[in-house]
Design a protein around this motif. Structure first.
Motif, PDB file in Angstrom:
ATOM      1  N   GLN A  95       0.705  -1.317   0.307  1.00 21.47           N
ATOM      2  CA  GLN A  95      -0.152  -0.109   0.132  1.00 21.47           C
ATOM      3  C   GLN A  95       0.723   1.057   0.024  1.00 21.47           C
ATOM      4  O   GLN A  95      -0.187   2.108   0.851  1.00 21.47           O
ATOM      5  CB  GLN A  95      -0.891  -0.150   1.168  1.00 21.47           C
ATOM      6  N   SER A 143       2.592   1.743   9.491  1.00 17.33           N
ATOM      7  CA  SER A 143       1.418   2.603   9.193  1.00 17.33           C
ATOM      8  C   SER A 143       1.260   1.219  10.928  1.00 17.33           C
ATOM      9  O   SER A 143       2.156   0.893  11.196  1.00 17.33           O
ATOM     10  CB  SER A 143       0.677   0.898   8.473  1.00 17.33           C
ATOM     11  N   ASP A 144       0.468   1.313  11.051  1.00 17.32           N
ATOM     12  CA  ASP A 144      -0.436   1.479  12.303  1.00 17.32           C
ATOM     13  C   ASP A 144      -1.482   0.903  12.853  1.00 17.32           C
ATOM     14  O   ASP A 144      -2.851   1.714  12.302  1.00 17.32           O
ATOM     15  CB  ASP A 144      -0.472   2.473  13.225  1.00 17.32           C
ATOM     16  N   ASP A 145      -1.808  -0.372  13.356  1.00 15.92           N
ATOM     17  CA  ASP A 145      -3.211  -1.090  13.396  1.00 15.92           C
ATOM     18  C   ASP A 145      -3.829  -0.005  14.768  1.00 15.92           C
ATOM     19  O   ASP A 145      -5.284  -0.154  14.380  1.00 15.92           O
ATOM     20  CB  ASP A 145      -3.382  -2.495  13.787  1.00 15.92           C
ATOM     21  N   SER A 192      -6.402   3.502  15.873  1.00 18.00           N
ATOM     22  CA  SER A 192      -7.336   4.008  14.538  1.00 18.00           C
ATOM     23  C   SER A 192      -8.360   4.523  15.428  1.00 18.00           C
ATOM     24  O   SER A 192      -7.782   5.167  16.739  1.00 18.00           O
ATOM     25  CB  SER A 192      -8.444   3.473  13.769  1.00 18.00           C
ATOM     26  N   THR A 240      -9.520   5.647   0.851  1.00 18.47           N
ATOM     27  CA  THR A 240      -8.544   4.141   0.955  1.00 18.47           C
ATOM     28  C   THR A 240      -8.025   3.332  -0.568  1.00 18.47           C
ATOM     29  O   THR A 240      -7.481   2.265   0.155  1.00 18.47           O
ATOM     30  CB  THR A 240     -10.406   3.523   1.739  1.00 18.47           C
ATOM     31  N   GLN A 248      -1.687   4.304   1.025  1.00 19.64           N
ATOM     32  CA  GLN A 248      -1.676   4.773   2.308  1.00 19.64           C
ATOM     33  C   GLN A 248      -0.472   5.301   3.304  1.00 19.64           C
ATOM     34  O   GLN A 248      -0.267   4.666   4.383  1.00 19.64           O
ATOM     35  CB  GLN A 248      -2.534   2.947   3.314  1.00 19.64           C
ATOM     36  N   THR A 289     -14.214   9.329   5.533  1.00 19.36           N
ATOM     37  CA  THR A 289     -13.267   8.957   5.894  1.00 19.36           C
ATOM     38  C   THR A 289     -12.551   9.160   6.934  1.00 19.36           C
ATOM     39  O   THR A 289     -12.033  10.695   6.657  1.00 19.36           O
ATOM     40  CB  THR A 289     -12.843   8.126   4.763  1.00 19.36           C
ATOM     41  N   TYR A 339      -8.454   9.312   9.287  1.00 13.82           N
ATOM     42  CA  TYR A 339      -7.346   8.235   9.397  1.00 13.82           C
ATOM     43  C   TYR A 339      -6.745  10.145  10.641  1.00 13.82           C
ATOM     44  O   TYR A 339      -6.643  10.827  10.314  1.00 13.82           O
ATOM     45  CB  TYR A 339      -6.275   9.068   8.213  1.00 13.82           C
ATOM     46  N   THR A 380      -3.141   5.483  10.246  1.00 14.40           N
ATOM     47  CA  THR A 380      -3.310   4.668  10.890  1.00 14.40           C
ATOM     48  C   THR A 380      -4.534   4.417  10.385  1.00 14.40           C
ATOM     49  O   THR A 380      -4.753   4.451   9.079  1.00 14.40           O
ATOM     50  CB  THR A 380      -4.469   5.393  12.494  1.00 14.40           C
ATOM     51  N   THR A 381      -5.418   2.738  10.669  1.00 16.06           N
ATOM     52  CA  THR A 381      -5.750   2.128   9.821  1.00 16.06           C
ATOM     53  C   THR A 381      -7.571   3.103   9.666  1.00 16.06           C
ATOM     54  O   THR A 381      -7.934   4.088  11.055  1.00 16.06           O
ATOM     55  CB  THR A 381      -7.012   0.829  10.543  1.00 16.06           C
ATOM     56  N   ASP A 441     -16.527   0.081  13.438  1.00 17.35           N
ATOM     57  CA  ASP A 441     -15.478   0.813  12.627  1.00 17.35           C
ATOM     58  C   ASP A 441     -16.542   1.256  11.159  1.00 17.35           C
ATOM     59  O   ASP A 441     -16.138   2.761  11.075  1.00 17.35           O
ATOM     60  CB  ASP A 441     -14.314   0.332  11.790  1.00 17.35           C
TER      61      ASP A 441
END
Ligand SMILES: *[C@@H]1O[C@H](CO)[C@@H](O)[C@H](O)[C@H]1NC(C)=O
Ligand SMILES: *[C@@H]1O[C@H](CO)[C@@H](O)[C@H](O)[C@H]1NC(C)=O
Ligand SMILES: *[C@@H]1O[C@H](CO)[C@@H](O)[C@H](O)[C@H]1NC(C)=O
Ligand SMILES: *[C@@H]1O[C@H](CO)[C@@H](O)[C@H](O)[C@H]1NC(C)=O
Ligand SMILES: *[C@@H]1O[C@H](CO)[C@@H](O)[C@H](O)[C@H]1NC(C)=O
Ligand SMILES: *[C@@H]1O[C@H](CO)[C@@H](O)[C@H](O)[C@H]1NC(C)=O
Ligand SMILES: *[C@@H]1O[C@H](CO)[C@@H](O)[C@H](O)[C@H]1NC(C)=O
Length: 462
Positions: free
Chosen positions: A98, A136-138, A140, A202, A206, A249, A251, A260-261, A452
């Motif tokens: 991504q 990236s970080d899980d 959110s 999305t 990312q 959306t 982030y 983050t997600t 989410d």
């Protein structure tokens, strides 16, 4: 070699020598602990300094996740190699996911980063002596709630407060209005990006440089720190200027480069007339729309400074009373359960009391199908302290918020919840988290109170 000696060399050799010299000269050097926004240079190589260990990260700044992407190769053998798709000793590809990738390793004699198939794609290179700068970080963001044009959003938690577990003989529970510790002086630096879902964030790369090319929608009217629960402090954003009945959306970006997600949410329809409330020390987790007309300007939302005392005072009095009654039990010396303590009881009761005292507004036009809605409620139907006004649609409290309190508290307090097989569904959302059969934990549909995607089925008070 002197100038006149060079001039005597055959012309072809001279050309070659010039090319080699200019290649060496035009290789951009990467610096440690910095980020270089760039395009692929010609020749497509960057030199990496000598270091015991470096994390090299790459982030693509344009295109979607399906566009053909450049490939990145790193070598730690020397600072003059030309790593590429042909491989070689100690040539490693930085595989992108991504739009993001990294490689960490030793560079005893420096190294080189090579790029192929980059065309004009802009990208960033990060070099760090510790962890990859781009990642990236899980985690959110967390949605509080929305109105037609506003939203309350929270960052992931950070800096957990010290939790004091009371102990006998000085078993002291938090006061009804608990003392809030000082906010962290050096909070994590989260940036919020909100964009209509129709802009397709999305499907973009990312990465923060790609997402930041989409200007964030709406206005951050206020940003502050709030201790919403035991998980830790969060940045709280009050957004205004959103469009009614629109999917968004969101982030959060940590320290400019960690993505983050995403989460999703929908603004209410333009006829929605409730107002947001949050930042109440006695109900720290409440951050949703309640049946009150807008607060006096310039405030946008209600908090402990402008919520009518006639609403807050009774809640504090009930909590004080409850805590007094609870501590008539020899908490910490005697035990009424092997699993829970007086502190758990007080916390569960606080959550329940706040959820039932603050009726949560819903919007039939944007609520998920089958949400626990009760149409045409008068604002003071559940809590006489609320002024009357326009009838509203209520999102009923989840039955589990009640049963959690029942389970956490000693019997002598007489706290009881209505039973699903009798009348519980008149005042609670039943069957969302637990199945709805008496005493059955889990197995409900959808098995949660919110997701989410901004769907909320019942009011958990959390
Ligand atoms: C390059 O990195 C690899 C992987 O960490 C390591 O095994 C190798 O020894 C390194 N090469 C040199 C010359 O340090
Ligand atoms: C009892 O605990 C409270 C809160 O932890 C503390 O403020 C108080 O000083 C303690 N009292 C005694 C006598 O230790
Ligand atoms: C928002 O998204 C949901 C689910 O993805 C969709 O059903 C709904 O039609 C969308 N609403 C608007 C106003 O675009
Ligand atoms: C936080 O990050 C933003 C970039 O995302 C930067 O502009 C700002 O200066 C940072 N703030 C602090 C306090 O580091
Ligand atoms: C923003 O939040 C702070 C902290 O809660 C508050 O003192 C201030 O009044 C708020 N500003 C507005 C415009 O609501
Ligand atoms: C507190 O408890 C006492 C004794 O049970 C009761 O008489 C009183 O009305 C209660 N006060 C509130 C505000 O609930
Ligand atoms: C408001 O709701 C109450 C029931 O909660 C109902 O009796 C009343 O007629 C409603 N008023 C309007 C204007 O719909």
């Amino acid at each position: 070699m002197s100038i006149d000696r060079i001039s005597m060399l055959p012309a072809a050799l001279l050309l070659l020598l010039n090319a080699a010299l200019s290649a060496a000269q035009t290789r951009t050097s990467l610096a440690v602990d910095s980020v270089l926004p760039t395009h692929a240079p010609n020749p497509p190589f960057f030199t990496i300094p000598t270091a015991t260990q470096l994390a090299i990260s790459v982030a693509l700044c344009s295109g979607t996740v399906d566009t053909p992407t450049p490939r990145f190769f790193v070598t730690n053998t020397s600072s003059t190699a030309s790593p590429g798709p042909d491989g070689g000793t100690d040539v490693f590809e930085i595989v992108l996911d991504q739009g993001l990738g990294s490689w960490t390793g030793p560079f005893p004699s420096g190294g080189v980063l090579g790029v192929s198939d980059a065309a004009q794609m802009p990208f960033e290179i990060g070099v760090s002596s510790e962890y990859p700068i781009h990642s990236s970080d899980d985690a959110s963001a967390l949605l509080g709630d929305t109105t037609a044009t506003e939203a309350l959003l929270f960052s992931p938690p950070f800096e957990q407060p010290e939790i004091i577990i009371p102990a006998y003989p000085n078993y002291t529970l938090p006061a009804a209005i608990p003392s809030i510790p000082q906010p962290p002086s050096d909070p994590k630096n989260y940036t919020l990006i909100v964009s209509p879902t129709s802009n397709g964030l999305t499907s973009m790369q990312q990465t923060s440089c790609a997402l930041s090319t989409q200007k964030s929608t709406g206005i951050v009217a206020n940003q502050s720190l709030w201790l919403r629960d035991d998980l830790g402090w969060r940045t709280e954003w009050t957004m205004t200027g959103l469009t009614p009945q629109t999917n968004y959306t969101a982030y959060v970006i940590l320290d400019a480069y960690k993505v983050t997600t995403p989460i999703f949410f929908t603004t209410k329809s333009s006829s929605f007339s409730c107002s947001l409330v949050s930042r109440l020390p006695y109900c720290p987790s409440i951050s949703y729309a309640v049946p009150l007309s807008p607060p006096p300007s310039p405030a946008i939302t209600y908090d402990s400074t402008n919520l009518p005392a006639s609403i807050g005072d009774p809640i504090v009095a009930i909590l004080t009373n409850f805590t007094t009654m609870l501590t008539t039990f020899a908490c910490g010396r005697d035990f009424y359960s092997p699993l829970v303590t007086c502190a758990d009881c007080q916390e569960a009761y606080r959550t329940w009391l706040c959820a039932v005292s603050f009726s949560r507004c819903a919007d039939p036009a944007t609520a998920p199908p089958n949400a626990a809605l009760l149409q045409s409620q008068s604002p003071n139907a559940r809590n006489k302290a609320f002024p009357s006004g326009n009838n509203f649609t209520q999102l009923l409290p989840c039955l589990e918020t009640c049963t959690a309190t029942d389970r956490a508290c000693p019997n002598f307090l007489g706290f009881r919840c209505p039973l699903p097989r009798f009348n519980a569904a008149q005042s609670y959302g039943v069957g969302y988290v637990d199945s709805g059969a008496d005493g059955v934990m889990g197995g409900g549909h959808p098995g949660m109170w919110a997701d989410d995607f901004g769907n909320v089925w019942c009011n958990s008070g959390l």
